[in-house]
Structure formats: C-alpha cells, structure tokens
Design an enzyme around this catalytic site. Structure first.
Site, PDB file in Angstrom:
ATOM      1  N   TYR A 156      45.847  58.037  28.040  1.00 43.22           N
ATOM      2  CA  TYR A 156      44.552  57.347  27.755  1.00 43.22           C
ATOM      3  C   TYR A 156      43.747  56.762  28.925  1.00 43.22           C
ATOM      4  O   TYR A 156      44.050  56.186  29.741  1.00 43.22           O
ATOM      5  CB  TYR A 156      45.041  56.206  27.024  1.00 43.22           C
ATOM      6  CG  TYR A 156      45.409  56.217  25.343  1.00 43.22           C
ATOM      7  CD1 TYR A 156      44.619  56.541  24.567  1.00 43.22           C
ATOM      8  CD2 TYR A 156      46.931  55.874  25.147  1.00 43.22           C
ATOM      9  CE1 TYR A 156      44.997  56.773  23.268  1.00 43.22           C
ATOM     10  CE2 TYR A 156      47.145  56.131  23.728  1.00 43.22           C
ATOM     11  CZ  TYR A 156      46.261  56.579  22.873  1.00 43.22           C
ATOM     12  OH  TYR A 156      46.690  56.541  21.443  1.00 43.22           O
ATOM     13  N   ASP A 209      41.744  61.418  19.914  1.00 44.58           N
ATOM     14  CA  ASP A 209      41.406  60.987  18.469  1.00 44.58           C
ATOM     15  C   ASP A 209      41.384  59.554  18.143  1.00 44.58           C
ATOM     16  O   ASP A 209      41.247  59.222  17.247  1.00 44.58           O
ATOM     17  CB  ASP A 209      42.312  61.603  17.469  1.00 44.58           C
ATOM     18  CG  ASP A 209      43.885  61.510  17.908  1.00 44.58           C
ATOM     19  OD1 ASP A 209      44.204  60.561  18.838  1.00 44.58           O
ATOM     20  OD2 ASP A 209      44.582  62.000  17.386  1.00 44.58           O
ATOM     21  N   HIS A 215      45.968  61.156  14.487  1.00 49.33           N
ATOM     22  CA  HIS A 215      46.796  60.102  14.970  1.00 49.33           C
ATOM     23  C   HIS A 215      47.580  59.660  14.200  1.00 49.33           C
ATOM     24  O   HIS A 215      47.650  58.239  14.022  1.00 49.33           O
ATOM     25  CB  HIS A 215      45.564  59.195  15.625  1.00 49.33           C
ATOM     26  CG  HIS A 215      46.042  58.487  16.680  1.00 49.33           C
ATOM     27  ND1 HIS A 215      46.047  58.964  18.208  1.00 49.33           N
ATOM     28  CD2 HIS A 215      46.441  57.041  16.925  1.00 49.33           C
ATOM     29  CE1 HIS A 215      46.446  57.948  18.777  1.00 49.33           C
ATOM     30  NE2 HIS A 215      46.923  56.999  18.343  1.00 49.33           N
TER      31      HIS A 215
END
Length: 496
Positions: A237, A267, A364
C-alpha cells in the site's frame, strides 16, 4: 527512568488527550505526543488510557512498532507488580466448543465448517474485522454465489486415474496448487501462529503466499523458516509519506530469495464502510467520548474499526503514468497489480509488461466498493474484449472461493491461479497452522475430484469448453470495448 516502578493507581490517573499513559508488556509509556499520529485516531488509544493495553496491542502490531513510533523518553518505567490486582474471575459463559477447544481438524469437511469453528474460537473483534465487508455486503455475497451460476460440462469415457494440478506462476515459480494466499492482514488476531503459521502450512502444499502490508509479524519473521523454492509476494500500500514505502521496498529487496514480486493493491485507495468492524470501535465508548480526539488531530472517517486504522496514511493519488515508473526506481522485482475490475484496466496492465507480470482480478473481498463486479465478471470481460491479455501477463482471481469447483471454474476461464484470504484466516482461527493445512487439504482434494469428474488430467487440458457460462454472461458489461484510447501508453511503456 526505565527502571522506575510505577503503580497502577498512578497510571490510572492519566486518561486524557492532555496526559495519556498506557501499560504494554509490563512497561509504562506516555503516549500523549503520539496520539494525533496514531493511524486509528486517538480515540482508539484513549479507550485504553490508564489501563494495560497489551492484550489489545499485541495481536495487531509486529515487533519493533513501539521503537519505530515512540521516542525513547516515552518509556517512563515498569509497572510495580505489587500494585497489580488479580483480575476477578469471570462467570463462565463459554460454549462447549470454546471450553474444550476446537474439534479435530480432520473432522471438518468443508470451508464453511472451518469458518464456523473459527467464529467460536476467535475474539469478537477479530471476527468483525475478518468477516466484515462494505455497506450491504452485496459484493461479498455475490463473489461466491456467482460461481453457482456457472455449470460444469463433464466428459466421460476418459481415463482419469491421475490428475496433475501443479502449475507455474509468473513464468518461473512452480507451485503445488493453483491456489495462493491473498494478502490478509492481522493474522495474529486469529491465532498466535500468525502469518508464519500460514507460511508453514503453505510450504507443505507448495502454495504461494502474498504477505499483507499490514501483517502482524515482520516480513523477516514470516519467512524465517521458509523452505527453498517457497514463493512469497509482498503487498504494497503506497503511503502518502513515500519515504516509508521506499524504505519497505528496500527491506523487501534484500529478501528477494523469498519475496519474488511486489503486489501493488489498487482496489482500495480509501477504505470501504465496513459497519461490523467499525462498530467494534465503540465497544469501550463508556471510557471516552465517541467524539474525543487529541489536540491538532486530523479528522478520520468511520467508527475506528481495525480496517479504518490500517488505511490511515495510504496514498490515494496513484496513477499509471507516475506510480509504475516510481516503483521501477525502487525495486527490480516484478509487479503484480491487485484489484483490476474492468477489461480496460487489464488491457492497460498488459501494456506495461514485463515490469507488470500479473494482475489479480479482485474487488477486495467485497470490502471496498459494494456492488463492484465479482472477479469472474471481469475474467469474462477480458475473454470477450481483449483475450490477448492472457498471452502477455498472468491473470489471477480472488474473492468468494469456497469449493474446489470454484477453483476449477476460474482456471477453465483463463485464470492461472485463484486466491483465498478469509479462508486462510479462518483456518488459522480454527486450529492454527493445522487449520490452514486442513483448508488446503480440502481445496486440493475437491479441485482434483472436480478435474477428474470433468475428464481432465491436468490444467493444460482444462478450458472454456468445460464450462457453461451463459447465465453469467447476461450480466457482463456490454458497452464499447473502449480500448482505442490507450495508445498513449505505448510511449510510456517504451521508457520503462
């Protein structure tokens, strides 16, 4: 100061945003200065202010977190053991299962049964975080139910004595099953074995594991006893503070004998509204106002669930044009893009090969945008509009996998591998490493049985001819292919 003994009564006086102390692992910390920068917001900490927070802290944070985020002077001393009162005995309200422990893993026959055992074994907080999904949970539910709408087309009079379900991912990594573990965060909320327990289970079956950016163990711990050839990926991330992401990439680069690719998650640039998880943020609301926060603290969305905490600081400004060249400067590892939900983005990703070696079709787990398409829809879109994508990059899918038949359906339609996230966590919650191994045993056996009953001896023989997808195809996007607008990326690709 670190040797000073502090009474529990003294710690209990410091419960405000102006003076906040907590006890962790027998040590007393003044975390007042840290409150505004805590990823979950100060209210999460203020609910534990003046108390021993070890039980809440330990399953979530990997070793080194305290040292990384607190100044040395934040350590005030040790709790005086003479002032610790013995906790009153609680009335036994446990069920028979909780009292006696889980049943033998071999008696659990499917993933739903493992999930139900896990629900009784793990904490309410852990269950809420793992099980929760966005809004009305439609995408989460549809991820699984869409597989029921695809029918199998078995062929008979075929010798199916043996069945080979091994495969190769990203062109070079041999795996024992066409199944991988998705980047699932906070595994130690389920069991002390954590991500390392999942890794050990993976090694037995030759399963690939993608480690979460928010793992509850360090990347070094997780691969400490990995077997030669065992394949891991690292989820990234990207942070607003790019230096943090660059430091982590440098750390992963040094372990390239284990970590073979970077899985860039796309996502969830912002967290979805996971109400079951957020509700947990109010469990100790009696200790502190719901609106309470530290001085100069920025506003945070949601009710302070685990999911909201983990997303704080995640960058929402990623683009094809900027992010992939930035990654190329900081790692030579191949990139797998997670969260592709349209054929247009799959086509764009293929344009960036060989830096991008694979994509994961994913919504996700239904945890980001509710009513987003299940991975199977996107897989069928790619087959319809740009099947050449399958020739350039690996296409993997995740979300909703509960049976071996689900695995086979995705593979027959072009996926190279299928991911499980919650299933691994629930296996861990049900029985630690042994529970994860039982999860893989079930999926392996069901996948092989399905292949044999289809009359297929290996994955190369499996294809769309073994599937009837007509019922699902009526729901597939039916607009313009929209692929004539991406020629500009050819120039970008030539620079990578």
């Amino acid at each position: 100061m670190a040797d000073k003994l502090i009474s529990t009564a003294e710690v209990a006086k410091h419960t405000t945003a102006e003076s906040c102390w907590v006890t962790l692992y027998g040590k007393v910390y003044d975390i007042t200065e840290f409150l505004p920068s805590h990823p979950g917001g100060s209210r999460v900490i203020l609910q534990l202010a003046g108390h021993d927070a070890t039980e809440e802290y330990d399953p979530i944070h990997p070793p080194g977190t305290l040292e990384e985020n607190l100044k040395p002077e934040a350590l005030l001393g040790s709790i005086d053991p003479a002032t610790i009162e013995e906790a009153p005995k609680k009335e036994n309200t446990k069920s028979k299962l909780e009292d006696e422990g889980p049943p033998p893993m071999g008696t659990l026959l499917n993933l739903d049964e493992i999930e139900q055992v896990a629900k009784k074994q793990i904490s309410e907080k852990a269950w809420a975080y793992y099980w929760s999904a966005s809004d009305d949970l439609w995408s989460k539910s549809n991820n699984n139910s869409v597989y029921r709408d695809i029918l199998l087309r078995p062929r008979v009079f075929v010798d199916c004595t043996a069945c080979d379900i091994t495969t190769t991912l990203l062109g070079e990594h041999k795996v024992g099953l066409p199944i991988f573990v998705c980047p699932a965060a906070m595994a130690r909320l389920a069991h002390p074995d954590g991500e390392q327990g999942i890794a050990r289970a993976c090694s037995r079956f030759g399963v690939m594991q993608i480690i979460s950016n928010n793992a509850s163990m360090t990347p070094e711990q997780i691969v400490a006893d990995a077997k030669p050839g065992q394949t891991f990926g690292w989820q990234l991330y990207v942070q607003n503070d790019r230096a943090k992401s660059e430091a982590m990439l440098a750390r992963i680069n040094k372990m390239s004998e284990h970590y073979k690719f970077i899985c860039l998650t796309l996502d969830a640039p912002v967290p979805g509204k996971r109400e079951l998880d957020e509700r947990q943020g109010f469990k100790n609301a009696s200790r502190v106002s719901v609106a309470a926060k530290g001085k100069n603290e920025p506003e945070r969305p949601g009710g302070g669930g685990v999911g909201q905490q983990l997303f704080w600081g995640t960058a929402a400004d990623l683009t094809w044009k900027i992010t992939l060249p930035w990654l190329a400067k900081h790692t030579k590892l191949p990139i797998v893009l997670k969260g592709i939900q349209t054929h247009e983005d799959a086509y764009l990703a293929a344009k960036y090969a060989p830096q991008v070696k694979g994509i994961i079709l994913s919504n996700h787990g239904g945890r980001a945008l509710d009513t987003a398409p299940p991975a199977l829809h996107t897989l069928l879109e790619i087959r319809k509009y740009c099947p050449e994508v399958f020739s350039y990059i690996d296409v993997w899918v995740d979300g909703g996998i509960k049976r071996g038949t689900d695995v086979v359906k995705a593979l027959a339609l072009g996926a190279k591998a299928v991911g499980v996230g919650r299933a691994a966590l629930f296996g861990l919650g049900a029985g630690g490493q042994a529970g994860v191994e039982r999860t893989f045993e079930i999926l392996e056996a069901e996948t092989a049985t399905c292949m044999k009953l289809l009359g297929v001896k290996n994955l190369e023989e499996l294809g769309p001819k073994h599937m009837n997808t007509r019922k699902v195809e009526q729901d597939i996007f039916d607009g313009d292919a929209n692929l004539d607008k991406v020629g500009m990326w050819e120039k970008v690709r030539s620079k990578l």
